[in-house]
Each structure stands twice: as structure tokens, then as C-alpha cells.
Design a protein around this motif. Structure first.
Motif, PDB file in Angstrom:
ATOM      1  N   LEU A 248       0.825  -1.208   0.000  1.00 48.27           N
ATOM      2  CA  LEU A 248       0.000   0.000   0.000  1.00 48.27           C
ATOM      3  C   LEU A 248       0.864   1.266   0.000  1.00 48.27           C
ATOM      4  CD1 LEU A 248      -2.849   1.170   0.200  1.00 48.27           C
ATOM      5  CD2 LEU A 248      -2.775   0.804   2.660  1.00 48.27           C
ATOM      6  N   LEU A 249       1.873   1.288   0.879  1.00 48.80           N
ATOM      7  CA  LEU A 249       2.757   2.456   0.954  1.00 48.80           C
ATOM      8  C   LEU A 249       3.480   2.673  -0.375  1.00 48.80           C
ATOM      9  CD1 LEU A 249       4.389   2.052   4.476  1.00 48.80           C
ATOM     10  CD2 LEU A 249       3.052   4.001   3.694  1.00 48.80           C
ATOM     11  N   SER A 250       3.928   1.576  -0.967  1.00 46.34           N
ATOM     12  CA  SER A 250       4.658   1.685  -2.242  1.00 46.34           C
ATOM     13  C   SER A 250       3.753   2.258  -3.327  1.00 46.34           C
ATOM     14  CB  SER A 250       5.177   0.312  -2.695  1.00 46.34           C
ATOM     15  OG  SER A 250       5.855  -0.305  -1.643  1.00 46.34           O
ATOM     16  N   GLN A 251       2.512   1.758  -3.371  1.00 49.42           N
ATOM     17  CA  GLN A 251       1.547   2.255  -4.368  1.00 49.42           C
ATOM     18  C   GLN A 251       1.289   3.740  -4.172  1.00 49.42           C
ATOM     19  OE1 GLN A 251      -2.148   0.140  -4.068  1.00 49.42           O
ATOM     20  NE2 GLN A 251      -1.279  -1.724  -4.942  1.00 49.42           N
ATOM     21  N   PRO A 292      -5.579   3.806   3.582  1.00 57.52           N
ATOM     22  CA  PRO A 292      -5.023   4.610   2.474  1.00 57.52           C
ATOM     23  C   PRO A 292      -5.228   6.117   2.697  1.00 57.52           C
ATOM     24  CG  PRO A 292      -6.301   2.773   1.598  1.00 57.52           C
ATOM     25  CD  PRO A 292      -6.510   2.762   3.079  1.00 57.52           C
ATOM     26  N   ALA A 293      -6.377   6.504   3.264  1.00 57.00           N
ATOM     27  CA  ALA A 293      -6.636   7.939   3.493  1.00 57.00           C
ATOM     28  C   ALA A 293      -5.657   8.501   4.523  1.00 57.00           C
ATOM     29  CB  ALA A 293      -8.079   8.142   3.951  1.00 57.00           C
ATOM     30  N   GLY A 294      -5.455   7.788   5.615  1.00 57.35           N
ATOM     31  CA  GLY A 294      -4.543   8.258   6.669  1.00 57.35           C
ATOM     32  C   GLY A 294      -3.109   8.317   6.174  1.00 57.35           C
ATOM     33  N   LEU A 295      -2.696   7.282   5.434  1.00 53.71           N
ATOM     34  CA  LEU A 295      -1.322   7.256   4.922  1.00 53.71           C
ATOM     35  C   LEU A 295      -1.094   8.384   3.905  1.00 53.71           C
ATOM     36  CD1 LEU A 295      -0.772   3.409   4.415  1.00 53.71           C
ATOM     37  CD2 LEU A 295       0.104   4.860   6.261  1.00 53.71           C
ATOM     38  N   SER A 296      -2.128   8.665   3.098  1.00 50.42           N
ATOM     39  CA  SER A 296      -1.997   9.756   2.122  1.00 50.42           C
ATOM     40  C   SER A 296      -1.799  11.087   2.840  1.00 50.42           C
ATOM     41  CB  SER A 296      -3.245   9.851   1.239  1.00 50.42           C
ATOM     42  OG  SER A 296      -3.402   8.656   0.532  1.00 50.42           O
ATOM     43  N   LEU A 297      -2.523  11.282   3.943  1.00 46.61           N
ATOM     44  CA  LEU A 297      -2.359  12.528   4.710  1.00 46.61           C
ATOM     45  C   LEU A 297      -0.946  12.631   5.276  1.00 46.61           C
ATOM     46  CD1 LEU A 297      -5.813  12.677   6.539  1.00 46.61           C
ATOM     47  CD2 LEU A 297      -4.967  14.269   4.813  1.00 46.61           C
ATOM     48  N   GLU A 301       1.835  15.490   4.347  1.00 45.02           N
ATOM     49  CA  GLU A 301       2.506  16.276   5.400  1.00 45.02           C
ATOM     50  C   GLU A 301       4.024  16.234   5.220  1.00 45.02           C
ATOM     51  OE1 GLU A 301       1.309  17.576   8.524  1.00 45.02           O
ATOM     52  OE2 GLU A 301       3.058  17.385   9.842  1.00 45.02           O
ATOM     53  N   LEU A 302       4.510  15.097   4.713  1.00 46.61           N
ATOM     54  CA  LEU A 302       5.963  14.961   4.493  1.00 46.61           C
ATOM     55  C   LEU A 302       6.392  15.566   3.155  1.00 46.61           C
ATOM     56  CD1 LEU A 302       6.294  11.305   5.811  1.00 46.61           C
ATOM     57  CD2 LEU A 302       7.280  13.339   6.886  1.00 46.61           C
ATOM     58  N   GLY A 303       5.430  16.203   2.478  1.00 43.83           N
ATOM     59  CA  GLY A 303       5.755  16.904   1.234  1.00 43.83           C
ATOM     60  C   GLY A 303       5.818  15.995   0.034  1.00 43.83           C
ATOM     61  N   HIS A 304       5.226  14.782   0.140  1.00 48.24           N
ATOM     62  CA  HIS A 304       5.290  13.839  -0.968  1.00 48.24           C
ATOM     63  C   HIS A 304       3.944  13.729  -1.665  1.00 48.24           C
ATOM     64  CE1 HIS A 304       7.390  10.542  -3.023  1.00 48.24           C
ATOM     65  NE2 HIS A 304       6.188  10.020  -3.145  1.00 48.24           N
ATOM     66  N   GLN A 305       3.945  13.828  -2.970  1.00 49.46           N
ATOM     67  CA  GLN A 305       2.716  13.715  -3.753  1.00 49.46           C
ATOM     68  C   GLN A 305       2.267  12.251  -3.787  1.00 49.46           C
ATOM     69  OE1 GLN A 305       1.705  16.417  -4.074  1.00 49.46           O
ATOM     70  NE2 GLN A 305       0.505  16.820  -5.862  1.00 49.46           N
ATOM     71  N   THR A 306       0.987  11.972  -3.514  1.00 51.72           N
ATOM     72  CA  THR A 306       0.535  10.570  -3.581  1.00 51.72           C
ATOM     73  C   THR A 306       0.068  10.241  -4.990  1.00 51.72           C
ATOM     74  OG1 THR A 306      -1.579  11.323  -2.735  1.00 51.72           O
ATOM     75  CG2 THR A 306      -0.121  10.261  -1.181  1.00 51.72           C
ATOM     76  N   MET A 307       0.124   8.924  -5.319  1.00 50.46           N
ATOM     77  CA  MET A 307      -0.255   8.471  -6.679  1.00 50.46           C
ATOM     78  C   MET A 307      -1.762   8.247  -6.765  1.00 50.46           C
ATOM     79  SD  MET A 307       2.397   8.206  -8.575  1.00 50.46           S
ATOM     80  CE  MET A 307       3.637   9.317  -8.004  1.00 50.46           C
TER      81      MET A 307
END
Ligand SMILES: NC(=O)c1ccc[n+]([C@@H]2O[C@H](COP(=O)([O-])OP(=O)(O)OC[C@H]3O[C@@H](n4cnc5c(N)ncnc54)[C@H](O)[C@@H]3O)[C@@H](O)[C@H]2O)c1
Length: 307
Positions: A248-251, A292-297, A301-307
């Protein structure tokens, strides 16, 4: 309404403070900053740098007359509890009793206690409901279970109301690498730094990951809920393996980390997932964030764009 949050400079406590300040309550933080950080402190709250074991706690509570106490301060690490049982007992039991004494003597209306899934230990019956057998496999789990029993007896003997919240594995912004849900912040940090992820064992071990803002909302609900004087699981009731978590994190991050397998850790619980129907009924609380919603947040916050 005046609320004291112990451990309010820590990971979960600071999110609880944010929620209470947002709700316009008068919030005080009591924290010795042993693992918490000054940068977590909400400027809308008053800060008292103090230890929960401090003898002056009674005078402090008598003077300030808090309506509610939310108790998050603790020795939070399973491994540390096994390495130093005295310290775990001192903070998690003696510290709690000091706070309970101060609370009852100053007529606090209700205390909310951060308990843990660690009180259950390894069990075959899943999802784990509140009345399941409890066999903690660490002093940390034992000290949380003992803490719950103190709350029960303070209620029975002195009428001090309580709600104990047994958190599953909590994750979210401001989390350190230690503690029970630390695997997510460790993986995220390594993933974004292009480093490999270490998995202990085959990665099929499961946990129930609950987002920290959901935990803060549960604490808020517990202040006013009608069904007090009992314990509730605070969980998603969803089981996620370490392998699923990595996928999930990798995706989400759009990265492919190397995965390094190491020997399984001693005393590692194989599967953990907690039933959450009681909290829905008794606290009118349900988790609002999927994993997925929590990890995306967190990624955002860490400045990384999610896919
Ligand atoms: N993080 C999880 O997944 C998880 C799961 C279950 C239960 N819990 C419980 O939730 C609570 C909060 O945990 P966290 O993950 O935010 O940990 P944390 O270490 O970020 O927060 C604990 C806070 O308590 C403070 N503190 C510690 N000892 C103290 C003392 N003697 N006097 C005053 N302050 C003291 C620390 O400085 C810190 O700010 C703890 O009670 C923990 O056992 C956490």
C-alpha cells in the motif's frame, strides 16, 4: 470547561489537544517532555512541565479544579517495559495512582485513560472483543491492564467516573519511530529516503492500524458519552499484514523499496484486530479514515505527492 491532558506534548496527546482547542475547551497540558516535544504543543493550550509522579500534583489539581482529565502520559514501549520493569511500573502504575488521587480529591468529573491492545496478548479469537481473555505478554500490557483495574476501583469506591480506551496500533503525523504503531513512520521515512525496509519474519503478521485523528475524536466523545465506567476498543476492525502495508505504501508513494527480511522478533504477536462495535454503541464513535486515506495525509505532510 477545563480539561487537563497529560502527555499532551506527545504524538497522540497533541492531536487530542488540537481537537479540544478547536472545540473551544480550556486546555492544559501536563508533560515532562521525556518523549514528547515542545514543538507539538498547541499554542492555544497552557503548558505545565511536570511529571505525573510529582508530589505537587494534588495541590495543582486542587488549585486548578479541572473538570476532566485525559491521561496519555506513559512509558509506552513494550521492549523498555521488559528491559526496565521498575520504570514501567513507576510511571504507568504509581504515576496513574498519583493522578487518580489528585483527581478524586479535586472532584474531577471524569478521567479518560489511554489503554492498549497490549492487554490482550496473543489470542486465537479474532476480532478481539472487550470481554475476551486477557493475557498480556509484556509488563507494558500488564501495567495498562492494572491501570484499568485501578480506574474500576476508583469508580466503585469513590465514584470517580472513567472511560478506558484500548487503542489498536495508532499511526499519523508527529509519530516517533518508537511506540506501538511506529512501524508506519519508520517505513515512511525509509521509503522516502530510498532505503530498504526491514521486515521481521515473513511479513504475514497483522495489526489493526487506527489513524491518530480518529483516536483524538474517540477521546473527545468519551468526555461526554453517556455510557461511562467501562473500557472500549478503539480500532478499525480491519487486519493489515506487514506485507500488505508495504504494498500500500509503495503504491501511494509510487516507489518500489527493497525489502530485507530479518529473524522474527521474540514475543511478537502474530495477528491483531480489535472489534469496535462497543465504541460505536457506547461512545457514538466510528473511525472516519481508511488506512489509504490516513497514509496519504501523512505522505502529504511529508511533502510527498501521492499516486
Ligand atoms: N502509539 C500507539 O500506537 C499506542 C497504542 C496503544 C496505547 N498507546 C498509549 O497512548 C498514550 C500516548 O502514546 P503516544 O504514542 O502518543 O506516546 P508519546 O511518547 O508520543 O507520548 C507520551 C507523552 O507522555 C509524556 N510522559 C511520559 N512520561 C511522563 C511522566 N512521567 N510525566 C509526565 N509526562 C510524561 C511524554 O513526554 C510524551 O509527551 C500512551 O499512554 C500509550 O501507552 C499508544
Amino acid at each position: 470547561m477545563k480539561v487537563l491532558v497529560t502527555g499532551g506534548a506527545g504524538f497522540i496527546g497533541s492531536h487530542i489537544v488540537d481537537k479540544l482547542v478547536q472545540a473551544d475547551l480550556q486546555v492544559y497540558i501536563l508533560d515532562n517532555l521525556s518523549t514528547g516535544s515542545f514543538s507539538n504543543i498547541n499554542p492555544g493550550a497552557a503548558f505545565l512541565k511536570k511529571d505525573i509522579r510529582d508530589e505537587g500534583l494534588k495541590e495543582l489539581l486542587a488549585r486548578e479544579r479541572f473538570d476532566y482529565v485525559i491521561h496519555q502520559a506513559a512509558q509506552t514501549m513494550v521492549a523498555n517495559s521488559l528491559a526496565d520493569p521498575y520504570y514501567d511500573c513507576d510511571v504507568n502504575i504509581r504515576g496513574l495512582v498519583n493522578l487518580l488521587e489528585a483527581s478524586r480529591l479535586s472532584a474531577v468529573k471524569r478521567i479518560i485513560f489511554a489503554s492498549s491492545a497490549a492487554i490482550y496478548g496473543d489470542t486465537d479469537v479474532l476480532p478481539i472483543a472487550e470481554d475476551c481473555g486477557k493475557q498480556p505478554s509484556s509488563f507494558y500490557g500488564e501495567s495498562k491492564l492494572t491501570g484499568e483495574r485501578y480506574l474500576e476501583l476508583y469508580y466503585k469506591n469513590f465514584g470517580l467516573e472513567y472511560v478506558a480506551l484500548r487503542y489498536a496500533n495508532v499511526y499519523g503525523e508527529r509519530q516517533g519511530d518508537s511506540g506501538e504503531g511506529g512501524v508506519i513512520s519508520i517505513f515512511l521515512r525509509k521509503l522516502l529516503a530510498g532505503q530498504g525496509l526491514t521486515v521481521y519474519g515473513d511479513g504475514s503478521q497483522t495489526r489493526d492500524y487506527i489513524y491518530v485523528k480518529d483516536v483524538a475524536a474517540a477521546n473527545y466523545q468519551a468526555l461526554f458519552a453517556g455510557t461511562a465506567n467501562r473500557s472500549y476498543n478503539i480500532s478499525t476492525q480491519k487486519e493489515t499484514s506487514v506485507n500488505d502495508l508495504i504494498e500500500l505504501l509503495s503504491q501511494l508513494a509510487g516507489l518500489q523499496p527493497a525489502v530485507i527480511h530479518d529473524a522474527p522478533r521474540d514475543n511478537d504477536i502474530r495477528r491483531s484486530v480489535l472489534a469496535n462495535q462497543a465504541a460505536a454503541n457506547g461512545l457514538n464513535w466510528q473511525p472516519a479514515y481508511t488506512l489509504p486515506a490516513g497514509l496519504s495525509l501523512m505522505l502529504r505532510e511529508l511533502g510527498h505527492q501521492t499516486m
